[in-house]
Design a protein around this motif. Structure first.
Motif, short mmCIF file in Angstrom:
data_model
loop_
_atom_site.label_atom_id
_atom_site.label_comp_id
_atom_site.label_asym_id
_atom_site.label_seq_id
_atom_site.Cartn_x
_atom_site.Cartn_y
_atom_site.Cartn_z
N ILE A 286 0.84 -1.20 0.00
CA ILE A 286 0.00 0.00 0.00
C ILE A 286 0.87 1.25 0.00
CG2 ILE A 286 -1.59 1.36 1.43
CD1 ILE A 286 -2.88 -1.30 2.24
N THR A 287 0.46 2.25 -0.76
CA THR A 287 1.14 3.54 -0.80
C THR A 287 0.30 4.57 -0.05
OG1 THR A 287 2.08 3.03 -2.97
CG2 THR A 287 2.14 5.33 -2.26
N LEU A 288 0.93 5.29 0.87
CA LEU A 288 0.26 6.35 1.62
C LEU A 288 0.67 7.72 1.07
CD1 LEU A 288 0.68 5.17 5.34
CD2 LEU A 288 -1.21 4.72 3.78
N TYR A 289 -0.31 8.60 0.93
CA TYR A 289 -0.06 9.97 0.46
C TYR A 289 -0.64 10.96 1.47
CZ TYR A 289 0.63 7.92 -4.22
OH TYR A 289 1.06 7.17 -5.30
N GLY A 290 0.15 11.97 1.81
CA GLY A 290 -0.37 13.12 2.54
C GLY A 290 -0.58 14.24 1.54
N SER A 291 -1.69 14.96 1.66
CA SER A 291 -2.03 15.92 0.62
C SER A 291 -2.73 17.13 1.20
CB SER A 291 -2.94 15.24 -0.42
OG SER A 291 -3.17 16.07 -1.53
N VAL A 292 -2.32 18.30 0.76
CA VAL A 292 -3.05 19.52 1.07
C VAL A 292 -2.75 20.55 -0.02
CG1 VAL A 292 -1.23 20.51 2.53
CG2 VAL A 292 -3.59 21.21 2.88
N LEU A 293 -3.79 21.25 -0.44
CA LEU A 293 -3.68 22.23 -1.51
C LEU A 293 -3.11 21.60 -2.78
CD1 LEU A 293 -2.53 25.24 0.70
CD2 LEU A 293 -4.81 24.82 -0.24
N GLY A 294 -2.40 22.38 -3.60
CA GLY A 294 -1.91 21.88 -4.87
C GLY A 294 -1.15 22.98 -5.59
N THR A 295 -1.00 22.84 -6.90
CA THR A 295 -0.18 23.77 -7.67
C THR A 295 -1.03 24.76 -8.46
OG1 THR A 295 -0.13 22.44 -9.71
CG2 THR A 295 1.43 21.84 -7.96
N ARG A 296 -0.38 25.80 -8.95
CA ARG A 296 -1.11 26.79 -9.76
C ARG A 296 -1.64 26.16 -11.05
NH1 ARG A 296 3.10 29.92 -7.44
NH2 ARG A 296 4.53 29.38 -9.13
N GLU A 297 -0.87 25.26 -11.65
CA GLU A 297 -1.35 24.61 -12.87
C GLU A 297 -2.56 23.73 -12.58
OE1 GLU A 297 1.85 22.56 -14.78
OE2 GLU A 297 2.79 24.41 -15.50
N GLU A 298 -2.55 23.04 -11.45
CA GLU A 298 -3.72 22.24 -11.06
C GLU A 298 -4.93 23.14 -10.81
OE1 GLU A 298 -1.63 18.39 -8.88
OE2 GLU A 298 -1.97 20.23 -7.74
N PHE A 299 -4.69 24.29 -10.21
CA PHE A 299 -5.76 25.25 -9.96
C PHE A 299 -6.41 25.66 -11.28
CE2 PHE A 299 -7.35 29.52 -8.53
CZ PHE A 299 -8.09 29.09 -7.44
N GLY A 300 -5.59 25.92 -12.28
CA GLY A 300 -6.12 26.29 -13.60
C GLY A 300 -6.91 25.17 -14.24
N ARG A 301 -6.41 23.93 -14.12
CA ARG A 301 -7.15 22.79 -14.67
C ARG A 301 -8.48 22.60 -13.96
NH1 ARG A 301 -1.80 20.67 -15.27
NH2 ARG A 301 -1.80 19.52 -13.31
N MET A 302 -8.47 22.78 -12.64
CA MET A 302 -9.71 22.67 -11.88
C MET A 302 -10.72 23.73 -12.31
SD MET A 302 -10.37 23.29 -7.81
CE MET A 302 -10.12 25.07 -8.02
N LEU A 303 -10.28 24.98 -12.46
CA LEU A 303 -11.20 26.04 -12.85
C LEU A 303 -11.80 25.79 -14.23
CD1 LEU A 303 -9.34 29.25 -11.57
CD2 LEU A 303 -11.24 28.02 -10.48
N ARG A 304 -11.01 25.21 -15.14
CA ARG A 304 -11.56 24.87 -16.46
C ARG A 304 -12.65 23.81 -16.34
NH1 ARG A 304 -6.20 25.67 -18.00
NH2 ARG A 304 -5.68 23.44 -17.86
N ALA A 305 -12.41 22.81 -15.51
CA ALA A 305 -13.42 21.75 -15.32
C ALA A 305 -14.69 22.32 -14.70
CB ALA A 305 -12.85 20.64 -14.45
#
Length: 346
Positions: A286-305
């Protein structure tokens, strides 16, 4: 202008409505008239001291400095520009990328100098806020209120999905699926990445609402047979978990993951500490990931969606700015679906 400040660590009595001067934008900043500000766990946990009450209490080593105006999910209109900013931006409806960082593209969210609006900077529990012009993005929807529910929770949910590299047809379990991040995890995993989603909620009265957001199956964490039910509806182990709950569902999550499965967490509302049997991790790969927020490019992709209506705003209730105490109290109640939004009313 009116603003709500956190005056120190503690309960909602630490929120104070004040009158203060409208801030002036610096050379590369703009002044944004705040039309709506979504509420997040982060500003409540900051006030309560969940991130610590000593030097390391915020996103930077020197901690939070009070009084501080919280609020990071901000939608509004640019009304003034700094000297180095094009005046053509004045009048633009925008949402704010929620932090500054000196990190290079793709790594800005894990940079040591990452500083968060509402924690290191005064935020959106106010009628006006200043912010770097380069971090103001075109508003994705015509409504300020609807556009204000994505910046932190949406970016966090989007980054989680990209981190675990969701593939079409995979099964993804979403915990806390009726919350701000969870409801977006359901939508992003199903509508954008094509996964089959198992949504975990407390009250099964939310089943139809969850299915409207894209969940294939809706189960209650209150069930004594939850692990068995997950395996039954999926016909076997699942591919990954997107978690915002923490301890209370951690053991079950690892139990139902397939060999080579992925567990990604961005919250711990159900408990911040847990027990872990390392044998489960290495025997199941199993792979564990900790995650919070993201990148500016991801923000742009999210806003397009969002602008393409692949992701819908989910709003439980709105409050006027003056009722911030009531809004934060209501936020902590169970059984809600989606976001709480403050409206400055200007």
């Amino acid at each position: 202008m009116k603003a709500v400040q956190v005056t120190g660590y503690g309960g909602v009595d630490k929120l104070e409505l004040v009158e203060q001067a409208i801030p002036e934008p610096k050379e590369n900043e703009v002044l944004v008239q705040v039309k709506a500000c979504g509420m997040n766990n982060t500003e409540i946990w900051m006030r309560e001291g969940a991130y610590g009450t000593e030097a390391k209490s915020g996103w930077k080593p020197n901690g939070v400095h009070f009084p501080r105006t919280p609020g990071s999910d901000i939608a509004g209109v640019i009304v003034k520009a700094g000297k180095a900013v094009d005046d053509a931006l004045i009048g633009k409806d925008v949402v704010l990328f929620p932090f500054t960082s000196g990190g290079e593209n793709g790594l800005e969210h894990i940079s040591e100098d990452m500083s968060f609006i509402g924690s290191e900077y005064d935020g959106g529990y106010a009628e006006y806020v200043v912010w770097p012009a380069s971090l103001c993005f075109e508003m994705p929807l015509p409504s300020y209120t609807e556009s204000a529910v994505f910046s932190v929770s949406g970016l966090t949910a989007w980054h989680m999905a990209e981190q675990i590299k969701i593939q079409p047809g995979e099964t993804v379990m979403v915990t806390g699926a009726n919350g701000g991040v969870g409801s977006l995890n359901v939508q992003i995993a199903s509508s954008v990445f094509g996964a089959k989603v198992i949504a975990i909620v407390g009250d099964l009265a939310l089943e139809e609402r969850m299915k409207d957001l894209g969940a294939a199956h809706v189960l209650s964490y209150k069930s004594e047979r939850l692990a068995e039910e997950i395996l039954e509806v999926n016909g076997g182990p699942i591919d990954s978990v997107l978690d915002v709950v923490g301890d209370s569902l951690f053991a079950i999550s690892l139990q139902v993951l397939k060999n080579g499965g992925k567990f990604c967490t961005s919250g711990s509302a159900g408990g911040q500490k847990t027990e872990l049997d390392f044998r489960v991790l290495y025997l199941k790969h199993i792979t564990l990931y900790g995650s919070v927020l993201g990148t500016r490019e991801e923000f742009g992709r999210m806003l397009r969606a969002i602008s393409e209506r692949k992701i819908k705003p989910v709003i439980d209730r709105t409050f006027p700015l003056e009722e911030a105490k009531e809004a934060q109290t209501y936020f902590k109640q169970s059984g809600k679906t989606g976001k709480i939004v403050l409206l400055p009313g200007n």
